[in-house]
Design a protein around this motif. Structure first.
Motif: not given
Length: 65
Positions: A1-7, A17-19, A46-50
């Protein structure tokens, strides 16, 4: 709903940067070096922000003896 994506996926290259590396897993396959071996806890963006880094185990190459 808010654009949060799992990584964090098994087999992708480790990116500090993401792990977040939790443990190192030895491997005899050089092509697996510095790749994600196991995902302990998924991370989220969320977008480009971790929002939360993925907690992962990472392969480290050791030459067979």
């Amino acid at each position: 709903e808010y654009g949060v994506k799992p990584i964090g996926k098994i087999g992708e290259s480790f990116d500090p940067n993401i792990h977040q590396s939790i443990d190192v897993v030895e491997t005899d396959k050089k092509e697996n070096e510095h790749k994600v071996a196991e995902v302990i806890q998924k991370g989220y963006k969320l977008g480009e922000r971790v929002i939360r880094a993925a907690r992962v185990n990472v392969y480290e190459y050791k030459e067979p003896k």
